[in-house]
Design a protein around this motif. Sequence first.
Motif, PDB file in Angstrom:
ATOM      1  N   ARG A   6      40.044  60.066 -19.014  1.00  0.00           N
ATOM      2  CA  ARG A   6      39.777  58.656 -19.329  1.00  0.00           C
ATOM      3  C   ARG A   6      40.916  57.778 -18.838  1.00  0.00           C
ATOM      4  N   ASN A   7      40.562  56.871 -17.953  1.00  0.00           N
ATOM      5  CA  ASN A   7      41.495  55.837 -17.472  1.00  0.00           C
ATOM      6  C   ASN A   7      42.832  56.417 -17.024  1.00  0.00           C
ATOM      7  N   ALA A   8      42.763  57.535 -16.331  1.00  0.00           N
ATOM      8  CA  ALA A   8      44.009  58.158 -15.863  1.00  0.00           C
ATOM      9  C   ALA A   8      44.464  57.527 -14.550  1.00  0.00           C
ATOM     10  N   LEU A  50      45.744  57.375  -7.308  1.00  0.00           N
ATOM     11  CA  LEU A  50      44.392  57.056  -7.784  1.00  0.00           C
ATOM     12  C   LEU A  50      44.526  56.226  -9.066  1.00  0.00           C
ATOM     13  N   GLU A  51      43.728  55.168  -9.151  1.00  0.00           N
ATOM     14  CA  GLU A  51      43.784  54.276 -10.311  1.00  0.00           C
ATOM     15  C   GLU A  51      42.582  54.490 -11.204  1.00  0.00           C
ATOM     16  N   ASP A  52      42.790  54.385 -12.498  1.00  0.00           N
ATOM     17  CA  ASP A  52      41.701  54.275 -13.462  1.00  0.00           C
ATOM     18  C   ASP A  52      40.614  55.339 -13.251  1.00  0.00           C
ATOM     19  N   VAL A  53      41.045  56.582 -13.256  1.00  0.00           N
ATOM     20  CA  VAL A  53      40.111  57.702 -13.040  1.00  0.00           C
ATOM     21  C   VAL A  53      39.477  58.085 -14.373  1.00  0.00           C
ATOM     22  N   SER A  54      38.153  58.091 -14.408  1.00  0.00           N
ATOM     23  CA  SER A  54      37.435  58.540 -15.614  1.00  0.00           C
ATOM     24  C   SER A  54      36.257  59.400 -15.179  1.00  0.00           C
ATOM     25  N   PHE A  55      36.177  60.607 -15.665  1.00  0.00           N
ATOM     26  CA  PHE A  55      34.972  61.428 -15.460  1.00  0.00           C
ATOM     27  C   PHE A  55      35.016  62.596 -16.438  1.00  0.00           C
ATOM     28  N   THR A  56      33.850  63.178 -16.649  1.00  0.00           N
ATOM     29  CA  THR A  56      33.809  64.407 -17.439  1.00  0.00           C
ATOM     30  C   THR A  56      33.131  65.493 -16.613  1.00  0.00           C
ATOM     31  N   ILE A  57      33.484  66.719 -16.914  1.00  0.00           N
ATOM     32  CA  ILE A  57      32.826  67.869 -16.294  1.00  0.00           C
ATOM     33  C   ILE A  57      32.280  68.737 -17.425  1.00  0.00           C
ATOM     34  N   GLU A  73      44.254  59.571 -20.246  1.00  0.00           N
ATOM     35  CA  GLU A  73      44.086  60.805 -21.020  1.00  0.00           C
ATOM     36  C   GLU A  73      43.355  61.866 -20.220  1.00  0.00           C
ATOM     37  N   ILE A  74      43.801  63.093 -20.380  1.00  0.00           N
ATOM     38  CA  ILE A  74      43.086  64.225 -19.784  1.00  0.00           C
ATOM     39  C   ILE A  74      42.995  65.332 -20.826  1.00  0.00           C
ATOM     40  N   GLU A  75      41.767  65.716 -21.112  1.00  0.00           N
ATOM     41  CA  GLU A  75      41.550  66.933 -21.904  1.00  0.00           C
ATOM     42  C   GLU A  75      40.938  67.948 -20.976  1.00  0.00           C
ATOM     43  N   ASN A  98      40.113  54.766  -1.232  1.00  0.00           N
ATOM     44  CA  ASN A  98      40.799  53.496  -1.555  1.00  0.00           C
ATOM     45  C   ASN A  98      41.393  53.497  -2.962  1.00  0.00           C
ATOM     46  N   ASN A  99      42.085  54.572  -3.302  1.00  0.00           N
ATOM     47  CA  ASN A  99      42.768  54.708  -4.604  1.00  0.00           C
ATOM     48  C   ASN A  99      41.828  54.754  -5.814  1.00  0.00           C
ATOM     49  N   ARG A 100      40.565  55.009  -5.543  1.00  0.00           N
ATOM     50  CA  ARG A 100      39.605  55.133  -6.641  1.00  0.00           C
ATOM     51  C   ARG A 100      38.891  56.471  -6.537  1.00  0.00           C
ATOM     52  N   LEU A 101      38.309  56.884  -7.654  1.00  0.00           N
ATOM     53  CA  LEU A 101      37.507  58.102  -7.618  1.00  0.00           C
ATOM     54  C   LEU A 101      36.035  57.725  -7.799  1.00  0.00           C
TER      55      LEU A 101
END
Length: 241
Positions: A17-19, A29-36, A69-71, A224-227
């Motif tokens: 979340r927002n890593a 990389l800015e503002d990375v959020s995803f779940t697997i 955050e990264i879990e 471009n610094n995003r995911l």
Amino acid sequence: MTESSPFFSDKPVVAIRNACIFQEHNVVLEDVSFTIDKGEFIYLVGRTGSGKSSLLRTMYVDLPLRLGEIEIAGYDVKTIKTSEIPFLRRRLGIIFQDFQLFADRTVDENLFFVMRATGWKDRAKMKQRLAEVLMRVGLGTAGSKMPHQLSGGEQQRVAIARALINEPILLIADEPTGNLDPQVSDGIVQLFREINYMGTTVLMATHNYQFIKNYPARVLKCENNRLLDSKYEKIELGGYY
Ligand SMILES: Nc1ncnc2c1ncn2[C@@H]1O[C@H](COP(=O)(O)OP(=O)(O)OP(=O)(O)O)[C@@H](O)[C@H]1O
Ligand SMILES: [Mg+2]
């Protein structure tokens, strides 16, 4: 293994979340959020230098997480203790472009080394697990060979067998076919697909878009610094990347 183990829970294997992903003072990389979710197979793509390895290294705590955050595999990367990092890495199988085998010992000894380092003691169980993982990667008879007696593709299969020893819930592969010719590479990707089919979640960084055409799956792209995430948006895979 307890019932709260991520292996049995429906919790995502990875939740970011927002890593922000940094290399020294630069934001990669800015503002990375995803779940697997458990059981997914995901490609991670993007031009050279776009941040794939930096993202993966932050996930397995080889780069510090400074923002967000990264879990992962039941661990909170923000608060993980140094003493817990080996236990997290044990829940992950990590595979690189250069296979990182010990050149001075046999395949069996390479795998026994990891077993000893991760607490295995019962010789009979170790031998059984060794046979299982070598069989799993199609190298049932290679145990007594030295790495230099194996092809690149076979060495990568040994590295995959090593990553499977402790039944990881997530395999992280950073350009695992980068040193291999196209046909051998295809066999390695097929092996990852089989491993995924048996239940292990796989996240694989690659430059080879042919894999995605041959074996379609969710794609994360550094751009471009995003995911970007194919789960939510169309991802351009044509042309030069
Ligand atoms: N050890 C390092 N120290 C400082 N900067 C680094 C380091 N490693 C990578 N970088 C920089 O961080 C950015 C992202 O690099 P990264 O290695 O994550 O890209 P990548 O997508 O994995 O590229 P490739 O496809 O070539 O493996 C690049 O600008 C790179 O120059
Ligand atoms: Mg890289």
